[in-house]
Design an enzyme around this catalytic site. Structure first.
Site, PDB file in Angstrom:
ATOM      1  CB  THR A 131       3.583   0.731   6.240  1.00 16.96           C
ATOM      2  OG1 THR A 131       4.529   1.497   5.505  1.00 16.96           O
ATOM      3  CG2 THR A 131       4.186   0.326   7.571  1.00 16.96           C
TER       4      THR A 131
ATOM      5  CE  LYS B  97       7.649   0.749   6.003  1.00 16.69           C
ATOM      6  NZ  LYS B  97       7.612   1.966   6.782  1.00 16.69           N
TER       7      LYS B  97
ATOM      8  CB  THR C  97       9.878   4.185   9.318  1.00 14.98           C
ATOM      9  OG1 THR C  97       9.577   4.969  10.445  1.00 14.98           O
ATOM     10  CG2 THR C  97      11.064   3.304   9.659  1.00 14.98           C
TER      11      THR C  97
ATOM     12  CD  GLU D  85       3.528   8.094   1.165  1.00 19.54           C
ATOM     13  OE1 GLU D  85       2.856   7.451   1.960  1.00 19.54           O
ATOM     14  OE2 GLU D  85       3.973   9.229   1.385  1.00 19.54           O
TER      15      GLU D  85
ATOM     16  CG  ASN E 185       2.061  12.199   2.547  1.00 18.10           C
ATOM     17  OD1 ASN E 185       2.141  11.433   3.484  1.00 18.10           O
ATOM     18  ND2 ASN E 185       2.689  12.002   1.401  1.00 18.10           N
TER      19      ASN E 185
ATOM     20  CB  SER F 232     -13.621  16.783   1.183  1.00 17.24           C
ATOM     21  OG  SER F 232     -13.934  15.428   0.971  1.00 17.24           O
TER      22      SER F 232
END
Lengths: 471, 471
Positions: free
Chosen positions: A201, A227, A248, A334, A466, A471
């Site tokens: 993803t 993944k 996930t 991330e 996240n 804005s």
């Protein structure tokens, strides 16, 4: 010109400017693997069927065992109460309540881009449709029409947005395209890589590994992909409020070793605790997390059973391999700028060591200190003491030691020794903590058990990815 | 001029510029309280003794009951295995193993700036020295030399950096200064406020509240203060590596109601679960968290015992009051831009509801979505399902509903109803989520129990404050 100065000055003053470290590129973790390193008797492909909007984005992976006999199959699934449809379908198939044989399967089908979670009855129907369409790709079973025919032999996974039904017609057309000659199914590196890419993803690189091992004098191969790390689906935004982001972890591991289904499940449960259940990016548990292993026995040899000499060898190989795949997920975390191993030693039990390592690895204060390259043993100690121990043992502060270990295995940096704060060599601390990779070691002085966890830091980039701040 | 353009352009390009919301000012949560609202029979002060470097920073609070008879005293303490010295000393005193009477005390002494945690034997000696110095300020007990004299009657708290010994001489001199006439001890608003300010570390406002209530026709008063949200001690930095940051929640609640020590402890335990144990800024548990209640009975009336009619009235007043003080800590959460109530209803048990509310409130994915003003029910649902329920009940996704409730109690926004994703009115979602305060409501459809939690969002500012990135 004066206007340009004003514009730039205003741009600088109306925003909070934070100097952040660049997130390091991680693509070097993906390297070619010789096609001879992959296990025998599997063909794979990855293709674009249209779940993802971008025409070049692979979103469907198909994995088939070419053996006539169904492979031994085992799975570990999210413990979340809200299991997605593909998770429920896999569990039915592996438990034999879905019409198939307990612990047997020959295929895996995976789509990315849509999680098929919180999709009710339609979601279950769609997951079953993916199973049947993939079953139709399998070579006829040696058991013929009285044997496996008609029994589900495909396990299914989905990852992506939650609360949206699958574009099932596109997915089925994608699967069925492999029924035509020539299909794109293959056993070479490129085919494996395309399958791994179809899992992705927001992963920044495909996570594919292979290894060779020996049980009882026979050589076997194991390969697989994982993944994770990506939680934002790129077509998310203000115009699609019903779709929500979804994290996930998925993994498929394939081996040509022969092993009994029950032994395979035991080995996978053990391995998962020490690999995928020992990583943290943000401490959140998904509704879709799934690990599947197929062992097709294509390389021959005697079937491995629990209690046999070869079982522990196989289990430990699987554990080491699963840990490799799990670590790749953390490396691709991330916004992560650090890959940190948290080791807890001298614990009264493995469960105690695992619980403490987990707490340290998920602590927001520890993770922000890692980002800040700060040898903050106070936060590590507070997290260590915050866990109710499964063994009901009582920690003794006077026996606890904390060190930072550099990745190059040069001298460790003790910061707390038997409860006593150490005078920290600040230059050395900087040297270790500025590296992208290091280890936090906690010794409890209470026993002989150890556990390891792998975690990453919490960065501005994590909040940005996240928070998706409009804005 | 061209150079200036270049300089500004380069400044913009060499940093990652993130447009962040300004952290809202929170000082309006501190307002004057009429002196008549405070409970009778207590005097307080806050002063600068020198733990903090800044000469104007208050760092020592002293609270005395002026009654001759020791007040009923109760405490709730961190469950962290690594309890700081003041926590251990308070527990000894309240349990009667420290030489005093079980559940009795007349004073509280608090320093900020140094946590006296991980300080070994010296730390315990210092905490006891603070107790004895404060005991010396107490009016002679009516029990005379055969009574409480010589028994410890002071409870002690510390907050600040960890792993550093207290500057005990300065603290003792500060306490002893109150033995001289005139002392700064007083019962007016200014004295209470000074005490509340002396609790603060990086809190942006003092957290002080008072309320009046009635038990059995008698009017009583309750007032108190809390401290929390600040985890960085301002004199921290690269040059003081042995000092590490430290988060602590402290609260002192004083009442002139008469209540038996055991009943007070029961009421406080109940209240703490529903107040201080129901808030989260970052999910990390400190080594120093302490809540103390003194009930001196100065307003007269019959002693409240468990099982009496008045007990539940008192317990509920204490619970509501503790929740007010606890909520102030969340409002002042580091980098927080939102104050969010998480309510879980229709649970099989209170413990189930509390566990789910806690998981939602600490989820990094939920908290970044709150910052992003994103009605992300998928993350809320995933957190809801991630908790093993204390009652061992099984959640049914088809019965779960999630709504966002605006603070002004106008129409709620349902996003998931009985497991069915709703078509979300995006304009309405924006309206609610852009407010500083709103509620996330989860209904499980499984029972009649409820729990509430209070949390804040995860912002860039949180990472900045706690990452302390040494650029």
């Amino acid at each position: 010109m004066a206007t340009e100065v004003e514009r730039l000055r205003s741009q600088l003053s109306s925003t909070v400017t934070i100097t952040t470290k660049a997130t390091p590129s991680k693509t070097h973790h993906h390297t070619p693997i010789p096609s001879s390193s992959f296990p025998q008797g599997f063909v794979l492909t990855g293709l674009h069927c249209g779940v993802k909007k971008s025409p070049n984005a692979l979103d469907l992976a198909v994995v088939l065992s070419t053996t006539e006999k169904p492979a031994a199959a085992a799975g570990c699934f999210t413990r979340n109460a809200f299991k997605a449809a593909p998770v429920l379908v896999c569990q039915e198939i592996l438990e034999g309540t879905g019409g198939g044989d307990v612990g047997r399967a020959r295929a895996v089908v995976v789509n990315s881009g849509c999680a098929n979670a919180v999709t009710g009855k339609q979601g279950l129907e769609d997951a079953w449709a993916m199973v049947r369409a993939t079953d139709a790709l399998l070579p006829t079973s040696s058991f013929g029409s009285e044997g496996f025919e008609g029994k589900p032999e495909t396990l299914v996974m989905s990852t992506g947005v939650i609360g949206v039904n699958l574009p099932i017609a596109k997915i089925l057309a994608g699967i069925e395209s492999q029924n035509h000659t020539p299909s794109t199914l293959g056993a070479d590196f490129e085919s494996w890589e395309r399958a791994a890419r179809a899992f992705m993803t927001t992963d920044t690189f495909p996570k594919l590994r292979a290894r060779t091992f020996t049980v009882g004098g026979n050589e076997y191969k194991m390969a697989g992909m994982s993944k994770g790390a990506g939680m934002i689906h790129p077509d998310m935004g203000p115009t699609t409020p019903a779709k929500t982001l979804h994290a996930t972890l998925l993994s498929v591991i394939l081996t040509d070793a022969p092993i009994a289904p029950r032994a395979l499940q035991s080995a996978l449960t053990y391995a998962t605790d020490r690999s995928f259940n020992s990583i943290s990016v943000d401490g959140d548990m998904s509704t879709n997390d799934t690990i599947i292993v197929l062992a097709n026995g294509a390389a021959g040899g005697a079937e491995i059973e629990e209690g046999h000499a070869g079982y522990e060898v196989f289990r430990d190989e699987l554990t080491g391999f699963a840990a490799e795949l799990a670590q790749l997920v953390v490396r691709d975390g991330e916004g992560a700028t650090k890959f940190v191993t948290v080791s807890v030693h001298e614990a009264p039990s493995y469960a105690d060591a695992h619980a403490i390592a987990s707490k340290i690895s998920t602590s927001a204060l520890v993770k922000t200190a890692l980002y800040g390259e700060d040898a903050n043993w106070g936060r590590i100690l507070a997290a260590t003491g915050a866990v109710p121990l499964p063994s009901s043992s009582t920690l003794d502060p006077a026996r606890v030691s904390v060190s930072f270990l550099p990745a190059d295995r040069s001298a460790p940096l003790p910061v707390l020794v038997n409860g006593e704060p150490q005078k920290v060599d600040e230059a050395r601390a900087k040297e270790i903590l500025q590296e992208e990779e290091f280890e936090v070691e906690v010794k409890l002085g209470m026993g002989a058990e150890s556990a390891q966890y792998w975690t990453c830091d919490f960065s501005y980039e994590y909040v940005k990815i996240n928070g998706d701040y409009r804005s």
